[in-house]
Design a protein around this motif. Structure first.
Motif, short mmCIF file in Angstrom:
data_model
loop_
_atom_site.label_atom_id
_atom_site.label_comp_id
_atom_site.label_asym_id
_atom_site.label_seq_id
_atom_site.Cartn_x
_atom_site.Cartn_y
_atom_site.Cartn_z
N SER A 1 0.47 33.16 -21.78
CA SER A 1 0.52 34.43 -21.05
C SER A 1 1.66 34.45 -20.04
CB SER A 1 -0.82 34.66 -20.36
OG SER A 1 -0.79 35.83 -19.60
N THR A 2 1.85 33.35 -19.34
CA THR A 2 2.93 33.26 -18.35
C THR A 2 4.29 33.35 -19.02
OG1 THR A 2 1.56 31.91 -16.88
CG2 THR A 2 3.95 31.78 -16.56
N MET A 3 4.46 32.69 -20.15
CA MET A 3 5.75 32.74 -20.85
C MET A 3 6.07 34.14 -21.33
SD MET A 3 7.29 29.76 -20.91
CE MET A 3 8.36 29.72 -22.34
N VAL A 4 5.09 34.84 -21.88
CA VAL A 4 5.33 36.21 -22.35
C VAL A 4 5.63 37.13 -21.18
CG1 VAL A 4 4.25 38.20 -23.48
CG2 VAL A 4 3.97 35.92 -24.44
N SER A 5 4.90 36.98 -20.11
CA SER A 5 5.13 37.81 -18.92
C SER A 5 6.51 37.56 -18.35
CB SER A 5 4.05 37.50 -17.88
OG SER A 5 4.30 38.17 -16.68
N GLY B 1 -1.35 35.68 -31.69
CA GLY B 1 -0.76 35.46 -30.37
C GLY B 1 -0.24 36.76 -29.79
N PRO B 2 0.18 36.73 -28.52
CA PRO B 2 0.59 37.95 -27.83
C PRO B 2 1.94 38.47 -28.31
CG PRO B 2 0.99 36.05 -26.45
CD PRO B 2 0.27 35.54 -27.67
N ASP B 3 2.14 39.75 -28.13
CA ASP B 3 3.42 40.37 -28.48
C ASP B 3 4.30 40.49 -27.25
OD1 ASP B 3 3.16 40.86 -31.26
OD2 ASP B 3 1.75 42.47 -30.81
N PHE B 4 5.59 40.34 -27.46
CA PHE B 4 6.57 40.58 -26.42
C PHE B 4 6.93 42.06 -26.41
CE2 PHE B 4 7.20 36.16 -27.59
CZ PHE B 4 7.41 35.53 -26.38
N LYS B 5 7.30 42.56 -25.25
CA LYS B 5 7.76 43.95 -25.16
C LYS B 5 9.28 44.04 -25.23
CE LYS B 5 5.89 44.69 -21.21
NZ LYS B 5 5.49 45.29 -19.92
N PRO C 1 13.22 39.98 -28.65
CA PRO C 1 13.05 40.15 -30.09
C PRO C 1 12.16 39.11 -30.78
CG PRO C 1 15.20 39.22 -29.62
CD PRO C 1 14.57 39.52 -28.30
N PHE C 2 11.49 38.25 -30.03
CA PHE C 2 10.58 37.29 -30.65
C PHE C 2 9.26 37.95 -31.04
CE2 PHE C 2 13.37 34.15 -28.76
CZ PHE C 2 13.29 33.08 -29.63
N THR C 3 8.68 37.51 -32.16
CA THR C 3 7.35 37.95 -32.56
C THR C 3 6.48 36.72 -32.78
OG1 THR C 3 8.00 38.02 -34.90
CG2 THR C 3 8.17 40.07 -33.65
N SER C 4 5.21 36.84 -32.43
CA SER C 4 4.29 35.72 -32.55
C SER C 4 4.03 35.38 -34.02
CB SER C 4 2.96 36.05 -31.87
OG SER C 4 3.13 36.08 -30.47
N VAL D 1 21.16 33.24 -36.76
CA VAL D 1 20.14 32.20 -36.90
C VAL D 1 18.76 32.79 -37.16
CG1 VAL D 1 21.27 30.45 -35.44
CG2 VAL D 1 19.74 32.14 -34.41
N HIS D 2 17.88 31.94 -37.65
CA HIS D 2 16.43 32.16 -37.63
C HIS D 2 15.91 31.12 -36.66
CE1 HIS D 2 12.47 32.51 -40.19
NE2 HIS D 2 12.29 32.86 -38.93
N THR D 3 15.27 31.56 -35.57
CA THR D 3 14.87 30.67 -34.48
C THR D 3 13.37 30.69 -34.30
OG1 THR D 3 16.94 31.08 -33.30
CG2 THR D 3 15.13 30.23 -32.01
N VAL D 4 12.80 29.54 -33.99
CA VAL D 4 11.39 29.42 -33.65
C VAL D 4 11.28 28.77 -32.27
CG1 VAL D 4 9.18 28.36 -34.26
CG2 VAL D 4 10.70 29.19 -36.06
N MET D 5 10.51 29.43 -31.40
CA MET D 5 10.13 28.83 -30.11
C MET D 5 8.72 28.30 -30.28
SD MET D 5 9.65 30.51 -26.31
CE MET D 5 8.41 31.66 -26.88
N HIS D 6 8.53 27.01 -30.04
CA HIS D 6 7.23 26.38 -30.20
C HIS D 6 6.76 25.87 -28.85
CE1 HIS D 6 4.45 23.00 -31.18
NE2 HIS D 6 4.03 23.86 -32.09
N LEU D 7 5.64 26.38 -28.36
CA LEU D 7 5.04 25.90 -27.13
C LEU D 7 3.83 25.06 -27.48
CD1 LEU D 7 4.86 28.82 -24.55
CD2 LEU D 7 6.56 27.03 -24.74
N SER D 8 3.61 24.01 -26.70
CA SER D 8 2.45 23.16 -26.91
C SER D 8 1.93 22.67 -25.57
CB SER D 8 2.81 21.99 -27.83
OG SER D 8 3.92 21.27 -27.31
N TRP D 9 0.73 22.12 -25.61
CA TRP D 9 0.05 21.64 -24.41
C TRP D 9 -0.26 20.17 -24.62
CZ3 TRP D 9 0.26 23.57 -19.90
CH2 TRP D 9 -0.72 23.35 -18.92
#
Length: 199
Positions: free
Chosen positions: A44-48, A106-110, A113-116, A133-141
């Motif tokens: 949530s923090t990253m999307v915000s 997962g959440p949508d960005f406003k 251009p990234f989509t979950s 490019v085709h890019t993937v952002m991967h977050l983990s805990w």
């Protein structure tokens, strides 16, 4: 803090199943200390932050680079619909294993251009594609080694031919020396300012 690639590749993330052919560009430890169940807050923090904070509140050098990238992209046609999903590349979401397809997306960005792609208890992926490019952002805990947890971000890319390879090589010093350090500071501020972190 930048991490070795093994910080991502040594863990059994589901993203490995759908990103064969992608290059692991960066792995970063995020300044987001927390407990075992705080991953939804990180997402949530990253999307915000992407929608309302970064890069608008970043240093002027970052804002300049960001604006220049989008202006160049507009002039050269890098970011139009014909350059991305459905025309040049297929979405990862469309080729997920059935259990991931049934998981939360997962959440949508406003405003970015990234989509979950999918969201799990300790892992989230979002993707973006354009002419380069085709890019993937991967977050983990992940456990932080001292009894707590923290976020980790990996960036995976599949360059589009020579153009994409040249583009990634050209932006690498700006990305690692200017953009990512500013992004880490922005994430750290937003994480500390979230309601759960207030005394």
């Amino acid at each position: 803090m930048k991490l070795p690639n093994t910080a991502h590749t040594a863990r059994p993330w589901r993203i490995h199943e759908v990103t064969r052919g992608f290059l692991l560009e960066d792995v970063w430890a995020l300044p987001t200390p927390g407990g075992p169940d705080d991953f939804p807050e990180l997402v949530s923090t990253m999307v915000s932050d992407a929608d309302d904070g970064f890069p608008q509140n970043a240093p002027i050098a970052v804002r300049f680079l960001w604006a220049a990238r989008w202006k160049i992209g507009a002039l050269l046609g890098w970011d139009g619909k014909a350059a991305g999903f459905g025309s040049r590349v297929d979405r990862l979401r469309d080729r997920l294993p059935s259990d991931l397809r049934e998981a939360a997306r997962g959440p949508d960005f406003k405003d970015v251009p990234f989509t979950s792609v999918y969201l799990l208890a300790d892992e989230w992926a979002a993707e973006m594609a354009n002419r380069t490019v085709h890019t993937v952002m991967h977050l983990s805990w992940v456990p932080d080694g001292s009894g707590g947890h923290r976020g980790q971000m990996a960036v995976l890319v599949k360059p589009n031919g020579r153009l994409g390879a040249a583009y990634m090589a050209a932006i690498k010093p700006f990305r690692t020396l200017i953009v990512y350090p500013a992004l880490m500071r922005s994430i750290e501020r937003d994480w500390a300012a979230r309601p759960a972190a207030r005394p």
